[in-house]
Design an enzyme around this catalytic site. Structure first.
Site, PDB file in Angstrom:
ATOM      1  N   SER A 120       0.839  -1.389   0.012  1.00  0.00           N
ATOM      2  CA  SER A 120      -0.108  -0.014   0.044  1.00  0.00           C
ATOM      3  C   SER A 120       1.067   1.202   0.154  1.00  0.00           C
ATOM      4  CB  SER A 120      -0.947   0.093   1.180  1.00  0.00           C
ATOM      5  OG  SER A 120      -1.611  -1.011   1.396  1.00  0.00           O
ATOM      6  N   ASP A 163       6.905   3.068   6.611  1.00  0.00           N
ATOM      7  CA  ASP A 163       6.725   2.405   5.346  1.00  0.00           C
ATOM      8  C   ASP A 163       7.029   3.513   4.140  1.00  0.00           C
ATOM      9  OD1 ASP A 163       4.310   3.281   6.115  1.00  0.00           O
ATOM     10  OD2 ASP A 163       3.407   1.157   5.840  1.00  0.00           O
TER      11      ASP A 163
HETATM   12  O1  PMV Z   1       2.623  -4.508   9.739  1.00  0.00           O
HETATM   13  P1  PMV Z   1       3.630  -3.279   8.936  1.00  0.00           P
HETATM   14  O2  PMV Z   1       4.640  -4.232   8.348  1.00  0.00           O
HETATM   15  O3  PMV Z   1       2.970  -2.363   8.438  1.00  0.00           O
HETATM   16  O4  PMV Z   1       4.193  -2.726  10.311  1.00  0.00           O
HETATM   17  C1  PMV Z   1       3.357  -2.091  11.361  1.00  0.00           C
HETATM   18  C2  PMV Z   1       4.172  -1.302  12.234  1.00  0.00           C
HETATM   19  C3  PMV Z   1       3.865  -0.412  13.423  1.00  0.00           C
HETATM   20  O5  PMV Z   1       4.575   0.201  14.018  1.00  0.00           O
HETATM   21  C4  PMV Z   1       2.900  -1.610  14.223  1.00  0.00           C
HETATM   22  C5  PMV Z   1       2.642   0.460  13.080  1.00  0.00           C
HETATM   23  C6  PMV Z   1       3.300   1.875  12.244  1.00  0.00           C
HETATM   24  O6  PMV Z   1       2.582   2.368  11.601  1.00  0.00           O
HETATM   25  O7  PMV Z   1       4.370   2.105  12.394  1.00  0.00           O
END
Ligand code: PMV
Length: 331
Positions: A120, A163
């Site tokens: 995404s 991300d």
């Molecule tokens: O599930 P992923 O890979 O998108 O990782 C989420 C990481 C968290 O710290 C739990 C949430 C975030 O947005 O940082």
């Protein structure tokens, strides 16, 4: 102005600091060499068209004036809201005479959306990059992050944006929520072993569950987040010295806190233990937990044994390289 542009952005893996990052602590994320590709084509008619086979979107079409409005299918949300935010933000530029018509977007991913590599966020970043290229509008990286982060908050209402930073900047980053700090780390290639559980994690639900737990046990969870924060700071130093043994030990400590938060799963934990028992310096889950992937760090002589152990525990070993390049124009 070109008629068609192809861009690509990397997937990501969280190395340290998941969950605590949502509560103001830093995290360390690395971009992986599996990429999502996006092709944008200018249309003469004012329509938005989308084809994203990996997430079940085929033949999606609506008037450009309707973008961001009405019922939007799940697989189309990030691209459509990114387009809508781009159009709003770039409104003055869009009054130019040479701009008009619509866009057709197609995404193709090298990785499955179930891996948790951030399809995404990669598609959000690719959409913005492709639009800025096709309309010849220069967006500085920081502003780029801000439009992308707004898109993620518009779609799912939560998230740190780590991300997105990985997809934009690439490499390995020391990151603070909302992009308050995005510091590229100079690290050597990490011989990371990645194991996929076969289960798709539902990040939003897990983050919400953790929030509920925080409301019930604020002091205890604050201690956990503080502890994770300290691990991240130490990991930053260990990584910069290429001290793999110490990095591994810190991964184990971080996993302990994630277990305490209740976000690991039986499968993740067995894969983590299997990796450790077969000689890894350390192993932990990566991302929200509940599924997706775990990561392990091992001496080169133990790599094969660790991979086998992860497979024996029911995982699928994914061959990825870290420190990959951020979003780029393909041609
Ligand atoms: O599930 P992923 O890979 O998108 O990782 C989420 C990481 C968290 O710290 C739990 C949430 C975030 O947005 O940082």
């Amino acid at each position: 102005m070109s008629k068609q542009v192809t861009v690509s952005a990397p997937g990501k893996l969280m190395l340290f600091g998941e969950h605590a990052v949502v509560y103001g602590k830093p995290c360390i994320v690395t971009a992986v060499d599996q990429r999502l590709k996006l092709i944008v084509e200018k249309l003469d008619e004012p329509f938005f068209e989308l084809e994203a086979k990996d997430v079940g979107i085929l033949g999606y079409k609506k008037p450009l004036s309707e973008v961001g409005k009405g019922e939007i299918p799940k697989g189309a949300k990030f691209v459509e809201i990114a387009l809508s935010n781009f159009l709003k933000k770039m409104d003055p530029a869009f009054r130019r005479d040479d701009v008009g018509g619509g866009v057709k977007i197609k995404t193709v991913s090298q990785f499955k959306s179930t891996f948790g590599f951030g399809s995404s966020s990669a598609s959000t970043i690719c959409t913005l990059k492709a639009l800025s290229e096709i309309y010849n509008i220069l967006i500085p990286k920081k502003e780029f992050f801000e439009i992308a982060y707004k898109t993620v908050l518009d779609v799912q209402g939560l998230g740190s944006g780590f991300d997105l930073a990985a997809a934009i900047y690439g490499g390995t980053l020391f990151f603070v929520t909302g992009g308050k700090m995005i510091e590229p780390l100079k690290i050597k290639d990490l011989p990371l072993i990645v194991g996929f559980t076969g289960v798709k994690a539902d990040t939003a639900t897990i983050v919400k569950d953790v929030k509920k737990r925080f409301e019930h046990y604020p002091k205890q969870l604050k201690n956990i987040y503080d502890g994770i924060g300290l691990i991240v700071e130490e990991a930053k130093i260990a990584l910069s010295k290429n001290d793999l043994e110490k990095t591994g030990r810190l991964m184990n400590l971080n996993q302990g806190y994630l277990e305490a938060l209740g976000v690991s799963s039986e499968k993740l934990s067995s894969m983590v233990y299997a990796a450790r028992m077969s000689g890894a310096y350390g192993a932990k889950l990566s991302g929200a937990g509940g599924g997706d992937c775990m990561v392990a760090l091992a001496p080169p002589t133990k790599n094969k044994a660790v991979e086998k152990a992860i497979e024996k525990a029911g995982g699928q070993v994914l061959k990825v390289k870290v420190n990959a390049e951020g979003v780029r124009l393909e041609r």
